[in-house]
Design a protein around this motif. Structure first.
Motif, PDB file in Angstrom:
ATOM      1  N   MET A 289       0.822  -1.215   0.000  1.00 50.75           N
ATOM      2  CA  MET A 289       0.000   0.000   0.000  1.00 50.75           C
ATOM      3  C   MET A 289       0.863   1.274   0.000  1.00 50.75           C
ATOM      4  O   MET A 289       0.602   2.186  -0.764  1.00 50.75           O
ATOM      5  CB  MET A 289      -0.930   0.019   1.207  1.00 50.75           C
ATOM      6  N   TRP A 290       1.834   1.330   0.908  1.00 50.65           N
ATOM      7  CA  TRP A 290       2.613   2.564   1.017  1.00 50.65           C
ATOM      8  C   TRP A 290       4.106   2.268   0.900  1.00 50.65           C
ATOM      9  O   TRP A 290       4.594   1.215   1.321  1.00 50.65           O
ATOM     10  CB  TRP A 290       2.356   3.223   2.368  1.00 50.65           C
ATOM     11  N   SER A 291       4.834   3.241   0.399  1.00 52.36           N
ATOM     12  CA  SER A 291       6.295   3.146   0.362  1.00 52.36           C
ATOM     13  C   SER A 291       6.849   3.495   1.746  1.00 52.36           C
ATOM     14  O   SER A 291       6.110   3.955   2.635  1.00 52.36           O
ATOM     15  CB  SER A 291       6.854   4.122  -0.674  1.00 52.36           C
ATOM     16  N   THR A 292       8.143   3.305   1.914  1.00 51.85           N
ATOM     17  CA  THR A 292       8.766   3.638   3.205  1.00 51.85           C
ATOM     18  C   THR A 292       8.578   5.105   3.526  1.00 51.85           C
ATOM     19  O   THR A 292       8.239   5.470   4.665  1.00 51.85           O
ATOM     20  CB  THR A 292      10.268   3.294   3.180  1.00 51.85           C
ATOM     21  N   ARG A 293       8.784   5.960   2.558  1.00 51.07           N
ATOM     22  CA  ARG A 293       8.630   7.393   2.797  1.00 51.07           C
ATOM     23  C   ARG A 293       7.185   7.745   3.151  1.00 51.07           C
ATOM     24  O   ARG A 293       6.928   8.552   4.054  1.00 51.07           O
ATOM     25  CB  ARG A 293       9.070   8.173   1.560  1.00 51.07           C
ATOM     26  N   GLU A 294       6.244   7.123   2.468  1.00 50.46           N
ATOM     27  CA  GLU A 294       4.838   7.420   2.720  1.00 50.46           C
ATOM     28  C   GLU A 294       4.401   6.965   4.104  1.00 50.46           C
ATOM     29  O   GLU A 294       3.700   7.702   4.823  1.00 50.46           O
ATOM     30  CB  GLU A 294       3.966   6.741   1.652  1.00 50.46           C
ATOM     31  N   VAL A 295       4.800   5.759   4.508  1.00 51.34           N
ATOM     32  CA  VAL A 295       4.383   5.285   5.824  1.00 51.34           C
ATOM     33  C   VAL A 295       5.048   6.097   6.927  1.00 51.34           C
ATOM     34  O   VAL A 295       4.460   6.339   7.992  1.00 51.34           O
ATOM     35  CB  VAL A 295       4.664   3.767   5.981  1.00 51.34           C
ATOM     36  N   ALA A 296       6.267   6.562   6.665  1.00 52.35           N
ATOM     37  CA  ALA A 296       6.947   7.412   7.649  1.00 52.35           C
ATOM     38  C   ALA A 296       6.195   8.726   7.825  1.00 52.35           C
ATOM     39  O   ALA A 296       5.971   9.197   8.947  1.00 52.35           O
ATOM     40  CB  ALA A 296       8.390   7.667   7.213  1.00 52.35           C
ATOM     41  N   GLU A 297       5.786   9.328   6.723  1.00 52.28           N
ATOM     42  CA  GLU A 297       5.044  10.583   6.788  1.00 52.28           C
ATOM     43  C   GLU A 297       3.697  10.398   7.480  1.00 52.28           C
ATOM     44  O   GLU A 297       3.272  11.239   8.283  1.00 52.28           O
ATOM     45  CB  GLU A 297       4.852  11.137   5.376  1.00 52.28           C
TER      46      GLU A 297
ATOM     47  N   HIS B 131      13.672  -1.017  11.813  1.00 51.38           N
ATOM     48  CA  HIS B 131      13.927  -2.315  11.174  1.00 51.38           C
ATOM     49  C   HIS B 131      15.238  -2.911  11.693  1.00 51.38           C
ATOM     50  O   HIS B 131      15.303  -4.093  12.045  1.00 51.38           O
ATOM     51  CB  HIS B 131      14.017  -2.151   9.652  1.00 51.38           C
ATOM     52  N   ASP B 132      16.261  -2.086  11.760  1.00 52.86           N
ATOM     53  CA  ASP B 132      17.595  -2.563  12.149  1.00 52.86           C
ATOM     54  C   ASP B 132      17.611  -3.130  13.570  1.00 52.86           C
ATOM     55  O   ASP B 132      18.312  -4.106  13.848  1.00 52.86           O
ATOM     56  CB  ASP B 132      18.616  -1.427  12.041  1.00 52.86           C
ATOM     57  N   VAL B 133      16.841  -2.504  14.483  1.00 50.99           N
ATOM     58  CA  VAL B 133      16.865  -2.945  15.887  1.00 50.99           C
ATOM     59  C   VAL B 133      15.758  -3.951  16.191  1.00 50.99           C
ATOM     60  O   VAL B 133      15.580  -4.363  17.334  1.00 50.99           O
ATOM     61  CB  VAL B 133      16.766  -1.738  16.851  1.00 50.99           C
ATOM     62  N   GLY B 134      14.991  -4.329  15.191  1.00 49.01           N
ATOM     63  CA  GLY B 134      13.981  -5.365  15.374  1.00 49.01           C
ATOM     64  C   GLY B 134      12.668  -4.900  15.941  1.00 49.01           C
ATOM     65  O   GLY B 134      11.852  -5.723  16.380  1.00 49.01           O
ATOM     66  N   LEU B 135      12.423  -3.597  15.946  1.00 45.99           N
ATOM     67  CA  LEU B 135      11.151  -3.082  16.468  1.00 45.99           C
ATOM     68  C   LEU B 135      10.022  -3.148  15.434  1.00 45.99           C
ATOM     69  O   LEU B 135       8.851  -3.161  15.793  1.00 45.99           O
ATOM     70  CB  LEU B 135      11.322  -1.623  16.925  1.00 45.99           C
ATOM     71  N   LEU B 136      10.395  -3.149  14.177  1.00 49.17           N
ATOM     72  CA  LEU B 136       9.394  -3.132  13.111  1.00 49.17           C
ATOM     73  C   LEU B 136       9.757  -4.196  12.085  1.00 49.17           C
ATOM     74  O   LEU B 136      10.878  -4.216  11.568  1.00 49.17           O
ATOM     75  CB  LEU B 136       9.367  -1.747  12.446  1.00 49.17           C
ATOM     76  N   ASP B 137       8.801  -5.097  11.824  1.00 46.27           N
ATOM     77  CA  ASP B 137       9.054  -6.168  10.855  1.00 46.27           C
ATOM     78  C   ASP B 137       9.265  -5.597   9.456  1.00 46.27           C
ATOM     79  O   ASP B 137       8.638  -4.596   9.077  1.00 46.27           O
ATOM     80  CB  ASP B 137       7.866  -7.136  10.816  1.00 46.27           C
ATOM     81  N   GLU B 138      10.136  -6.249   8.713  1.00 47.76           N
ATOM     82  CA  GLU B 138      10.348  -5.859   7.324  1.00 47.76           C
ATOM     83  C   GLU B 138       9.100  -6.229   6.506  1.00 47.76           C
ATOM     84  O   GLU B 138       8.566  -7.331   6.639  1.00 47.76           O
ATOM     85  CB  GLU B 138      11.552  -6.601   6.750  1.00 47.76           C
ATOM     86  N   PRO B 139       8.629  -5.329   5.664  1.00 41.68           N
ATOM     87  CA  PRO B 139       7.439  -5.636   4.843  1.00 41.68           C
ATOM     88  C   PRO B 139       7.822  -6.439   3.595  1.00 41.68           C
ATOM     89  O   PRO B 139       9.001  -6.593   3.272  1.00 41.68           O
ATOM     90  CB  PRO B 139       6.935  -4.249   4.457  1.00 41.68           C
ATOM     91  N   GLU B 140       6.819  -6.904   2.942  1.00 43.16           N
ATOM     92  CA  GLU B 140       7.055  -7.582   1.666  1.00 43.16           C
ATOM     93  C   GLU B 140       7.504  -6.564   0.624  1.00 43.16           C
ATOM     94  O   GLU B 140       7.268  -5.365   0.751  1.00 43.16           O
ATOM     95  CB  GLU B 140       5.770  -8.262   1.194  1.00 43.16           C
ATOM     96  N   ARG B 141       8.123  -7.051  -0.417  1.00 45.95           N
ATOM     97  CA  ARG B 141       8.564  -6.176  -1.496  1.00 45.95           C
ATOM     98  C   ARG B 141       7.728  -6.420  -2.755  1.00 45.95           C
ATOM     99  O   ARG B 141       7.295  -7.538  -3.024  1.00 45.95           O
ATOM    100  CB  ARG B 141      10.040  -6.408  -1.804  1.00 45.95           C
ATOM    101  N   ARG B 142       7.542  -5.389  -3.491  1.00 47.89           N
ATOM    102  CA  ARG B 142       6.848  -5.510  -4.764  1.00 47.89           C
ATOM    103  C   ARG B 142       7.772  -6.178  -5.789  1.00 47.89           C
ATOM    104  O   ARG B 142       8.956  -6.421  -5.535  1.00 47.89           O
ATOM    105  CB  ARG B 142       6.439  -4.136  -5.278  1.00 47.89           C
ATOM    106  N   SER B 143       7.230  -6.413  -6.966  1.00 45.28           N
ATOM    107  CA  SER B 143       8.028  -7.030  -8.019  1.00 45.28           C
ATOM    108  C   SER B 143       9.199  -6.148  -8.438  1.00 45.28           C
ATOM    109  O   SER B 143      10.221  -6.631  -8.935  1.00 45.28           O
ATOM    110  CB  SER B 143       7.136  -7.338  -9.238  1.00 45.28           C
ATOM    111  N   ASN B 144       9.056  -4.836  -8.208  1.00 44.38           N
ATOM    112  CA  ASN B 144      10.137  -3.918  -8.569  1.00 44.38           C
ATOM    113  C   ASN B 144      11.186  -3.781  -7.469  1.00 44.38           C
ATOM    114  O   ASN B 144      12.120  -2.990  -7.582  1.00 44.38           O
ATOM    115  CB  ASN B 144       9.579  -2.541  -8.936  1.00 44.38           C
ATOM    116  N   GLY B 145      10.990  -4.529  -6.374  1.00 41.87           N
ATOM    117  CA  GLY B 145      11.971  -4.515  -5.292  1.00 41.87           C
ATOM    118  C   GLY B 145      11.689  -3.534  -4.184  1.00 41.87           C
ATOM    119  O   GLY B 145      12.351  -3.555  -3.142  1.00 41.87           O
ATOM    120  N   TYR B 146      10.722  -2.646  -4.337  1.00 43.28           N
ATOM    121  CA  TYR B 146      10.402  -1.666  -3.304  1.00 43.28           C
ATOM    122  C   TYR B 146       9.535  -2.291  -2.210  1.00 43.28           C
ATOM    123  O   TYR B 146       8.700  -3.155  -2.496  1.00 43.28           O
ATOM    124  CB  TYR B 146       9.670  -0.467  -3.911  1.00 43.28           C
TER     125      TYR B 146
END
Length: 243
Positions: free
Chosen positions: A1-9, A22-37
């Motif tokens: 639904m949203w990109s990293t920048r969009e969800v941050a905003e 993500h790095d410290v394990g507080l937020l799970d990594e989301p799935e990526r689209r076919s374009n890698g985003y």
């Protein structure tokens, strides 16, 4: 639904912060689209909003990591509440000091408990600087006692002569100042005996404080004045032991 920048905003935070979570394990990594985003969903947004709320309250990231959205760890909350209470007390004291500074007509080089008395008694620049160091070493209670002593024992001619004493003063001049200054100091010791006992309120051990005081005296006063101070200190100690 949203990109990293969009969800941050949407969560009111920054791109860098999301990546750090993500790095410290507080937020799970989301799935990526076919374009890698990355693609973030509602669960990610809700989690981000909750993390932001907890950190805004003052919880550390480590404390947040140990919690879940169903409840807050009571021990962590109690610890944070105690810290906030201490912070509020400290800030209220700071506001009080600021109010005093804004309404005061005396200089701000000395702590509040000393400034008015030191200014009223016309302390020399060297004495003022020494008073700053002394107050820092012994804490506010002793500093207030020192202020009361200054108020009770105003300046004398002997004190003025000590301030004017030249570095190359001869022995007779030094002896004369000692003889006239000593009675003033002895009266101070009698009226304010607590000033002669050490206080740990300033957070410094006595040996460290003595080294600092000796270094301060050596820098602020000239050789003749140091002779006077040394002789007066020896005579005062002898009088205290005898009494």
């Amino acid at each position: 639904m949203w990109s990293t920048r969009e969800v941050a905003e949407l969560a009111g935070t920054s791109l860098r912060t999301v990546r750090h979570y993500h790095d410290v394990g507080l937020l799970d990594e989301p799935e990526r689209r076919s374009n890698g985003y990355k693609t973030y969903g509602v669960e990610h947004l809700v989690r981000l909003v909750w993390i932001r709320r907890m950190t805004a309250l003052g919880f550390s990231l480590a404390q947040v990591a140990a919690m879940d959205a169903d409840g807050v760890d009571d021990a962590a909350a109690a610890e944070l509440d105690a810290k906030l209470a201490a912070d509020i007390e400290r800030l209220q004291a700071i506001r009080g000091d600021l109010r005093a500074l804004r309404t005061s007509t005396v200089p701000s080089d000395l702590p509040p408990e000393l400034s008015a008395a030191a200014t009223a008694q016309r302390l020399s620049p060297a004495d003022r600087k020494f008073s700053v160091v002394l107050a820092q070493l012994v804490g506010p209670t002793r500093a207030e006692e020192y202020a009361r002593m200054l108020t009770a024992h105003g300046r004398t001619a002997a004190g003025d002569d000590f301030d004017r004493l030249p570095a190359d003063a001869d022995e007779a001049t030094v002896d004369d100042v000692v003889a006239r200054l000593l009675p003033d100091v002895l009266r101070q010791v009698i009226d304010f005996p607590d000033l002669g006992t050490w206080s740990v309120e300033g957070g410094h051990d006595q040996r460290t404080a003595q080294r600092v005081i000796l270094a301060t005296l050596s820098e602020l006063y000239n050789p003749a004045q140091l002779q006077v101070l040394s002789r007066v200190a020896v005579a005062t100690a002898a009088a205290r032991d005898a009494g």
